[in-house]
Structure formats: structure tokens, C-alpha cells
Design an enzyme around this catalytic site. Structure first.
Site, PDB file in Angstrom:
ATOM      1  N   GLN A  39       1.767  18.027 -35.895  1.00  0.00           N
ATOM      2  CA  GLN A  39       3.029  17.913 -36.615  1.00  0.00           C
ATOM      3  C   GLN A  39       3.975  19.012 -36.162  1.00  0.00           C
ATOM      4  O   GLN A  39       3.555  20.123 -35.842  1.00  0.00           O
ATOM      5  CB  GLN A  39       2.805  18.018 -38.127  1.00  0.00           C
ATOM      6  CG  GLN A  39       4.059  17.755 -38.955  1.00  0.00           C
ATOM      7  CD  GLN A  39       3.721  17.536 -40.420  1.00  0.00           C
ATOM      8  OE1 GLN A  39       2.562  17.512 -40.799  1.00  0.00           O
ATOM      9  NE2 GLN A  39       4.736  17.374 -41.247  1.00  0.00           N
ATOM     10  N   GLY A  40       5.257  18.694 -36.079  1.00  0.00           N
ATOM     11  CA  GLY A  40       6.279  19.675 -35.720  1.00  0.00           C
ATOM     12  C   GLY A  40       7.575  19.350 -36.412  1.00  0.00           C
ATOM     13  O   GLY A  40       7.646  18.479 -37.296  1.00  0.00           O
ATOM     14  N   GLY A  41       8.642  20.050 -36.010  1.00  0.00           N
ATOM     15  CA  GLY A  41       9.936  19.835 -36.639  1.00  0.00           C
ATOM     16  C   GLY A  41      10.470  18.434 -36.412  1.00  0.00           C
ATOM     17  O   GLY A  41      11.221  17.901 -37.218  1.00  0.00           O
ATOM     18  N   VAL A  78       2.653  13.336 -35.158  1.00  0.00           N
ATOM     19  CA  VAL A  78       2.096  12.557 -34.053  1.00  0.00           C
ATOM     20  C   VAL A  78       0.741  11.993 -34.488  1.00  0.00           C
ATOM     21  O   VAL A  78      -0.097  12.719 -35.028  1.00  0.00           O
ATOM     22  CB  VAL A  78       1.926  13.416 -32.790  1.00  0.00           C
ATOM     23  CG1 VAL A  78       1.365  12.570 -31.653  1.00  0.00           C
ATOM     24  CG2 VAL A  78       3.260  14.028 -32.384  1.00  0.00           C
ATOM     25  N   LYS A 104       4.630   9.233 -31.909  1.00  0.00           N
ATOM     26  CA  LYS A 104       5.412  10.273 -32.568  1.00  0.00           C
ATOM     27  C   LYS A 104       6.362   9.602 -33.566  1.00  0.00           C
ATOM     28  O   LYS A 104       7.200   8.779 -33.197  1.00  0.00           O
ATOM     29  CB  LYS A 104       6.210  11.084 -31.551  1.00  0.00           C
ATOM     30  CG  LYS A 104       7.002  12.222 -32.179  1.00  0.00           C
ATOM     31  CD  LYS A 104       7.929  12.890 -31.165  1.00  0.00           C
ATOM     32  CE  LYS A 104       7.155  13.700 -30.175  1.00  0.00           C
ATOM     33  NZ  LYS A 104       8.078  14.471 -29.282  1.00  0.00           N
ATOM     34  N   GLY A 106       8.614  15.691 -36.244  1.00  0.00           N
ATOM     35  CA  GLY A 106       7.875  14.747 -37.057  1.00  0.00           C
ATOM     36  C   GLY A 106       6.382  14.892 -36.811  1.00  0.00           C
ATOM     37  O   GLY A 106       5.910  15.930 -36.374  1.00  0.00           O
ATOM     38  N   LEU A 166      -2.622  13.705 -35.177  1.00  0.00           N
ATOM     39  CA  LEU A 166      -2.923  14.614 -34.077  1.00  0.00           C
ATOM     40  C   LEU A 166      -2.214  15.948 -34.210  1.00  0.00           C
ATOM     41  O   LEU A 166      -2.696  16.965 -33.718  1.00  0.00           O
ATOM     42  CB  LEU A 166      -2.529  13.972 -32.739  1.00  0.00           C
ATOM     43  CG  LEU A 166      -3.265  12.696 -32.345  1.00  0.00           C
ATOM     44  CD1 LEU A 166      -2.677  12.116 -31.071  1.00  0.00           C
ATOM     45  CD2 LEU A 166      -4.750  12.966 -32.160  1.00  0.00           C
ATOM     46  N   ASP A 218      13.007  23.577 -24.506  1.00  0.00           N
ATOM     47  CA  ASP A 218      11.994  23.866 -25.529  1.00  0.00           C
ATOM     48  C   ASP A 218      10.604  23.895 -24.903  1.00  0.00           C
ATOM     49  O   ASP A 218       9.647  23.337 -25.435  1.00  0.00           O
ATOM     50  CB  ASP A 218      12.053  22.841 -26.661  1.00  0.00           C
ATOM     51  CG  ASP A 218      11.293  23.323 -27.900  1.00  0.00           C
ATOM     52  OD1 ASP A 218      11.121  24.555 -28.052  1.00  0.00           O
ATOM     53  OD2 ASP A 218      10.868  22.487 -28.700  1.00  0.00           O
TER      54      ASP A 218
END
Length: 809
Positions: free
Chosen positions: A499-501, A505, A519, A503, A497, A616
Site C-alpha cells: 500500500q502507498g499514497g 496493490v 493497483k 492506493g 501485496l 519518484d
């Protein structure tokens, strides 16, 4: 410019249309003050002025009823001030209503017409089709898809799942004003769909879900009911394409309509012939106090024949006996004895008969299994509180399970449904209780043996003690890693679905069919176990409709997973920054999203048991559910404050460039005003459809905050607004939201309002002070214009801030 271009195109492409049963073309009959009558003479289309109003509207009403009864209004939000309105059809087959050359309303059909034909049917449906085409499913456009406040025979109340079209019925503001009021009827697409009467976001009344025979809360409204001696057909359709209800009359002798009223009711009117010559109310809902949504609070049920209408379910008692006895039932009921989820054999179900089943917001539905399999599934799921058949015809079929508190129950004298509610063994009947205790004793012995074997095996693993310690720190249901891995098809890229810092999803589907978002913590991320545990422990303690719901977690060696409720519409940035998708978000929906974020933040800062700073907040961390309601997610960076604590400092500044305030980036100082700054950035992004980070005004080299500020001080705030949402009727509200956004991003934290004040501002209940210059207001030289007293100019630069101080997520 796109809207302007469209208007110019319309102006040059107006052509006469073909009317199936009338020799007068549309532009002529409107300018001549004539009307269009349906072939059988039942309905009439034309201009009218409601009540004492002098404003003009295009509408449909009954032709042969003495008192003008309007059933549909085209331009209900944009009236015409005089008799200069003209209705015609353009070359694409769209109806266009203009006044003195200006566009007032149009049908906006995306289907191309060859030879457009406009016809008013005897059902009251205004349709556009191709000449010679008799396929009713092939209409290019029809008024039945865009109802006002009135449901006629053959009209649908519900949703088209293929196109996303939602047919809801919105009350007139008053008899003099047909513009949309606050009260409306709508289908909520829960797992077990349900129709509601709403006032804004507040539920007033619900039909109860369809059970194969009727709506659970309207047992007197069965199919083949009789109205004035004539057969009344009620139909409910649910398939992969559509979910809707509709009604029909076998004979045309009775004239009937159902109206949504601004007073907060649904009324069915029947025209009385003969001497009366008037509309008679045949039935209304809510029709009694027990129909009031949630009257008895959680786990209470309403009995209209009792002197005290609200009662607690067996096994429950009033949460506040003092208030309950004084007829304040809002807090509802709580269990006499808490459930013991781990000892499933010490629990069972009590059968309650003749009920309107609970609100279906939190349900799971499987129409392919029967009651016994449903009971087993519910018993094996700790969070399942009740179950029953979804179809009660014959011996019953289908399975629906409820999770959490049971809301809006009602007891009927006759009719109603059976509901099986989870209870501790002490609340079950004696014989069942005895068997349950015996079974529980055997189960306990087996459990001890199994646990002993389990821990012996676990001890043999090198890091077993560490894993157990980590799980014990987290007060939340845990899942086995292989179980979640299978649910995501072994973390397939097809299930990814985002991606970020932190990890990646993935979408997962549990064996019971429930969709979840998983996640997976990146093994190399600096945001490791501490942030993971922070997020788990924080969200597990937070319960709010505008915060993402955490369902559980999984830990195995260096693998750490979070399992969330699945958000089908992804995140805010997926829509708001996409030139095509953001067209789906009109101003009303954008304003609702802003309000949802504000309520979620207020809960974090003030109303929850903990005082929490998110740290954040950004567009990608605002998720959207199936109804596009906003939910705040990603609490890995969040910090808990003491209730009397206002700010804190950190040497490790983390967050996302473009959303963090200057005092945090420079000194590492954060407070609730840090979240307020981020919220202000999101408001301006939602209004403009542009990202703060990366936006650059070509004339002044300004970022989005600087651009918004410049337009504000030059009295040109509407130039900030996304052209896809600009609307003169909401201009005041949009400008007020720009004003609020600028107040939130002011340089000094003490100048920014808190979230309780912001909620009042958004509701129009508070005067707004003038904003001052934003923080991180980028000028022509690309420098960051902030007070030098706030930073050490020898050690700080824009590049250092973006490259070394922040950790992108």
C-alpha cells in the site's frame, strides 16, 4: 562482526571426521599431502594446481585416467598460495578448509549432524551424512548440489523449488584458472522452463523446452540414445519440488562428462580407451550457425541447409530488406499485414512443421488441456501469437502459448515440432480464408447490433460519456472492473501485496491462470485521475526489460485500476532493509540490481521515444522478478520532456523524503539529474543495507549520505558496506560503486553524471572524478547543509520540507 564471530567459532570447533572408506581422517590426509579415493577407485579428492598455475585448489578428479581431469573445485574463487591447506569437519558436520588458521572455504550446511560421515562416492559426489544413514536424500551436504563446470552422470542441472537452490554450471576462466568465468548453463524458470547457455546476461544457445520426448532444439538427443554402442538415458523432471535434467549410462564401460567452456560452448567428452588414451569430443553445442541464439532476429527462422540460412516466416517480410540481403538478420521480420485483434474471426493460425519452438521467456502453460482448447484460448487473447502442445507424445497434450515476437526459431530436416502461428485471414489458405470472410461478415453484423444495444444501455448511465472519454484517452487494453475484482477475490486482504499514497496493490489470478498485480487507486488520494492517466499512457509506450510491464487498466466511475505483470519477489526494500532477507542478496546480485536500474533510467532519459523524468525513484519502486532482475515501477509522478528540454519547474513538489534532491525540494526544479540523485541514494542503500531516511550515525548525527561522505573523506569507505556482502575479492568493485553513488548525490545538479556516463562507470570503462559534498548532508546540529544561495532561508526549514512540501507515496 557476525562473520568474524563465525570464523572464531569454526576455529574452536574443528574435530576429526569419520571417513566411510578410508582410515585417514581429513585433517591428516590433507596436511600429509595424501588424497581420498572413492570406494571403487574411480575418483580422487585432494589438492591440485591447474595448468601452469602455482595456486592450490581442493578438487575432485578421475583416479585412473592418465591426464588429470578435474570435475569439481571447492575453493575456485579463493585459492591457497602454498601447501598449508587443511580440510577438516567441524562439530556441526560442515567441511572446513583453512590455511594457516584462516578460513578459505566451508560447506555451510544448515542441517545438524550427529555423527558426521564424509565419503567420496564412485559417482564423483562428495557427501556428508550421519553415520549409519543410508538415505541418499538425507545427505547433509553434497558436492553435486554445488557444481563447477562439469556435468557427470547422475548430476542435476536445474533448480530445487523448495530451497531455491540453483544448480548451474559455470565455465573455468582458463585452463590455469578455475574461478567462475562468464559462460554458464542455467535453467530459466519461465512459465515454460528452458535451459540456456549464457554469457553474463546474453543468451548464447538454448536447449529448447522439454516436449516429452526431447529438448525442442536438440532433436538428436533423445532418451535411449546410443554413445559408442551403449544406452544413454536422458531424464527430465518437473514437479512442485524440482525442475531438472540429468543423464545416466547403463554401463560403466564408457566414461563421459559434459563441460561448459569459456569459449561459449557445451561439449560432451568421451574417454577413448586403447592406444588413443585421450578425451574425444562426442558432440558440442552450438554445433552450427543456426544454433546461435536469435541469429535471424524476431519472427525469422534458420535453415542450415539453405545458402541464406535465415528466412522470414510465411506472412512476414524483412524489417530492413537492405540489411537482410547483406546477411544482417538482427532486425528480423515483421508482419506483411498487421493483426486486427478486435476482429478475431478474421484471423486464424498457420501450421508450421518441424521447428525448434521459440524462446519461452513470454509464455503461458497449461498441461491439463488439449490442442483445440489451446487454439481457442490463443485466438481469444489478442496478445497470443502462437501455440502448440507442450507434450508431443502420442496425439499430443498440454498447451503452451507465446506472446510477442517469436525469437530463435530453427527448421529441422527431420524431427522438430508443429507450431501454430497467428495470421491475418489474407495469409491463410484460400478455403480457410473464404470461410473466415463469411464468418467475419456475419460477426460484423452481429457486432453492430450488439454494440448498438451496448451503447444504448451505457447512455442511460449518468457518467457514461465521461467513462468513455477517459478510456479513449488511454491506448491500452481495458478490462471490466468486475472481471478484475473477481481475479483479486474482490480485493481480499489475503491478496494484498502492499500500500502507498497512490492506493493498494493486490495479487490477482486471471481465468487463464496468469498472475497479475492490480493497483487500485485510492479514491481520496490527491494523486488522482491525472496521475493515473499519466502512468497509463507513459508505461503503455515504454518497452524495456528493466521497466515494469503494464498489461491493462480498468475504469468504472470513481474506480481506477492498473494491471501489471506480477513480480514474485516484491520490491527491493522488501529485501534490502530486512536483516534476514538481505542475506539472500550477495554482492554479485546487488551489483546486477544496480546495473538493471541504471539501464532502465538510461532508457527513460535517452533511449526511449520520449524523454521521461521519473521523479519518484526509490527502493520500494524497484520491483524484482523471479530471477531477481530489477524493474522500475510507479510512473504516476513522471513527466515527459521535449528532446531538447533539460529541466522544468513546478509549484507542486511531490516525491519521497530521502530520495529527492535539494534543488527540487527547495525550488521545485527537476531534471534528469533529479533521477540521478535518487539513483545515487539507492546505490548507497543497496551497498549498506540501510535506509537513507531514518539512518543516524550515533557519533556524528549524520544521515546515510553524510555517513558515506564522512567515511569517504576519511578513507574508510568499506565501513559503509553491509557486513553480509563484504568480500575482499570484490572490494575494488564495491568501493567503485560507493564512489559512483557519491558522484550521483552531489549538491549541484551540474556536477552529477548523466546515466550514459554512469553505465560506463559501472562497467569500469570510465575514470571517476572526485566527488564533492552531497546534498542534504546532515551534520551534528541536524541542519541540512546546503548552499544558502539555493534557498530562501526565511521561508524554508527542514520541518516545512518534510511536512508541507512533500506528498508521501
Amino acid at each position: 562482526m557476525e562473520i568474524l564471530s563465525f570464523m572464531i567459532m569454526v576455529a574452536w570447533s574443528l574435530v576429526p571426521c569419520i571417513i566411510a572408506n578410508d582410515s585417514i581422517n581429513v585433517s591428516q590426509f590433507m596436511s600429509d599431502g595424501k588424497t581420498l579415493v572413492s570406494k571403487g577407485g574411480k575418483f580422487e579428492l585432494g589438492f591440485f594446481s591447474p595448468g601452469s598455475s602455482q595456486k592450490r585448489y581442493l578438487g575432485i578428479w578421475y583416479k585412473n585416467i592418465p591426464m588429470q581431469t578435474v570435475v569439481w573445485v571447492a575453493n575456485r574463487e579463493n585459492p591457497i598460495n602454498d601447501s598449508s591447506g587443511i580440510l577438516t569437519v567441524n562439530s556441526t558436520g560442515n567441511l572446513v578448509l583453512t590455511q594457516n588458521g584462516s578460513l578459505v572455504w566451508y560447506t555451510n550446511s544448515h542441517k545438524q549432524a550427529q555423527n558426521p560421515v564424509v565419503e567420496l562416492l564412485d559417482s564423483g559426489n562428495l557427501v556428508i551424512g550421519n553415520e549409519g544413514d543410508t538415505d541418499t536424500e538425507g545427505y547433509l551436504w553434497q558436492s553435486f548440489d554445488y557444481p563447477s563446470d562439469t556435468l557427470l552422470p547422475g548430476m542435476k542441472l536445474g533448480s530445487d523449488l523448495r530451497t531455491g537452490l540453483q544448480r548451474k554450471y559455470i565455465a573455468w576462466k582458463s585452463t590455469d584458472d578455475p574461478s567462475p568465468g562468464d559462460v554458464y548453463r542455467v535453467l530459466k524458470l519461465y512459465n515454460y522452463p528452458e535451459f540456456y547457455l549464457m554469457n553474463g546476461t546474453k543468451k548464447l544457445f538454448r536447449y529448447g523446452p522439454w516436449n516429452g520426448q526431447c529438448f525442442s532444439g536438440m532433436t538428436d538427443l533423445l532418451n535411449n540414445t546410443y554413445i559408442f554402442g551403449l544406452n544413454f538415458g536422458l531424464n527430465f523432471v518437473s514437479n512442485k519440488d524440482e525442475i531438472y535434467t540429468t543423464f545416466s549410462l547403463v554401463s560403466d564401460y564408457v566414461i563421459t562428462r559434459t563441460v561448459t567452456n569459456q569459449s561459449g560452448s557445451i561439449s560432451r567428452y568421451v574417454w577413448a580407451v586403447g592406444e588413443d588414451q585421450d578425451w574425444k569430443v562426442y558432440r558440442s553445442h552450438p554445433k552450427e550457425d543456426c544454433d546461435t541464439y536469435g541469429l535471424c532476429g524476431p519472427n525469422g527462422y534458420c535453415v542450415s541447409t539453405q545458402s541464406q540460412a535465415c528466412q522470414c516466416l510465411k506472412g512476414f517480410g524483412p524489417k530492413s530488406p537492405k540489411k537482410w540481403n547483406s546477411a544482417d538478420w538482427s532486425q528480423g521480420c515483421v508482419r506483411n499485414k498487421p493483426l486486427r485483434c478486435k476482429d478475431k474471426l478474421t484471423e486464424g493460425f498457420v501450421k508450421f512443421k518441424g521447428l525448434k519452438v521459440p524462446d519461452t521467456t513470454h509464455t503461458w502453460l497449461d498441461e491439463s488441456i488439449g490442442l483445440e482448447e489451446c487454439r481457442v484460448k490463443c485466438l481469444n487473447d489478442c496478445s497470443c501469437m502462437a501455440f502448440t502442445n507442450s507434450d508431443i507424445r502420442g496425439r499430443g497434450n498440454g498447451c503452451v502459448m507465446w506472446f510477442g515476437d517469436l525469437i530463435d526459431l530453427k527448421q529441422f530436416e527431420t524431427g522438430g515440432q508443429d507450431l501454430y502461428i497467428r495470421m491475418d485471414a489474407s495469409e491463410l489458405e484460400h478455403g480457410h480464408k473464404k470461410n473466415t470472410i463469411v464468418a467475419a461478415t456475419v460477426a460484423a453484423i452481429c457486432g453492430v447490433l450488439m454494440l448498438s444495444t451496448y451503447f444504448i444501455c451505457r447512455i442511460r448511465r449518468n457518467n457514461a460519456e465521461k467513462e468513455k472519454s477517459e478510456k479513449d484517452d488511454i491506448d491500452l487494453p481495458t478490462f471490466d472492473f468486475p472481471f478484475i475484482s473477481n481475479a483479486t477475490n474482490r480485493f481480499s486482504q489475503n491478496n494484498k501485496l502492499g500500500q502507498g499514497g497512490f492506493g493498494t496493490v493486490y495479487k490477482g489470478i486471471l481465468p487463464d491462470g496468469q498472475e497479475v498485480a492490480v493497483k487500485r487507486l485510492c479514491k481520496t488520494s490527491r494523486q488522482g485521475l491525472d496521475e493515473f492517466k499519466t502512468e497509463v499512457m507513459l508505461i503503455a509506450k515504454l518497452q524495456h526489460r528493466n521497466l515494469i510491464k503494464l498489461l491493462g487498466c480498468a475504469i468504472q466511475q470513481d474506480e481506477k485500476l492498473l494491471i501489471y505483470e506480477f513480480m514474485p519477489n516484491k520490491s527491493l526494500d522488501y529485501f534490502i532493509f530486512d536483516p534476514t532477507k538481505r542475506a539472500l542478496l550477495g554482492w554479485t546480485k546487488r551489483f546486477e540490481i544496480i546495473g538493471g536500474i541504471a539501464r532502465g533510467l538510461l532508457y527513460l532519459h535517452q533511449d526511449s521515444r520520449l524523454k521521461i523524468i521519473h521523479r519518484d525513484l526509490k527502493a520500494s519502486n524497484i520491483l524484482l522478478d523471479s530471477d531477481m532482475n530489477s524493474k522500475i515501477s510507479d510512473f504516476g509522478m513522471a513527466r515527459i520532456f521535449a528532446l531538447d528540454q533539460d529541466e522544468a519547474d513546478t509549484n507542486r513538489v511531490m516525491g519521497t523524503y530521502g530520495y529527492i534532491p535539494p534543488e527540487y525540494a527547495v525550488h521545485g526544479s527537476f531534471s534528469i539529474k533529479s533521477d540521478v540523485f535518487s539513483f545515487g541514494v539507492i546505490i548507497l542503500e543497496i551497498i549498506s543495507g540501510r535506509k537513507n531516511r531514518g539512518f543516524c550515525d550515533p557519533d556524528r548525527s549524520l544521515n546515510l549520505l553524510g555517513h558515506a561522505w564522512r567515511l569517504w573523506i576519511e578513507s574508510r569507505p568499506m565501513e559503509l558496506v553491509d557486513e553480509l556482502v563484504e568480500d575482499s575479492t570484490t572490494q575494488y568493485e564495491i568501493i567503485r560503486n560507493i564512489h559512483i553513488g557519491l558522484l550521483c548525490v552531489q549538491q549541484r545538479p551540474q556536477d552529477r553524471p548523466n546515466m550514459s556516463s554512469i553505465l560506463l562507470m559501472l562497467n569500469g570503462e570510465k575514470l571517476l572524478p572526485e566527488p564533492s559534498q552531497p546534498g542534504f548532508y546532515t551534520g551534528k546540529d541536524n541542519s541540512t547543509m546546503i548552499d544558502t544561495s539555493l534557498r530562501n532561508t526565511d521561508s524554508y526549514s527542514l520541518n516545512e520540507m518534510s511536512n508541507s512540501l512533500l506528498e508521501a507515496r
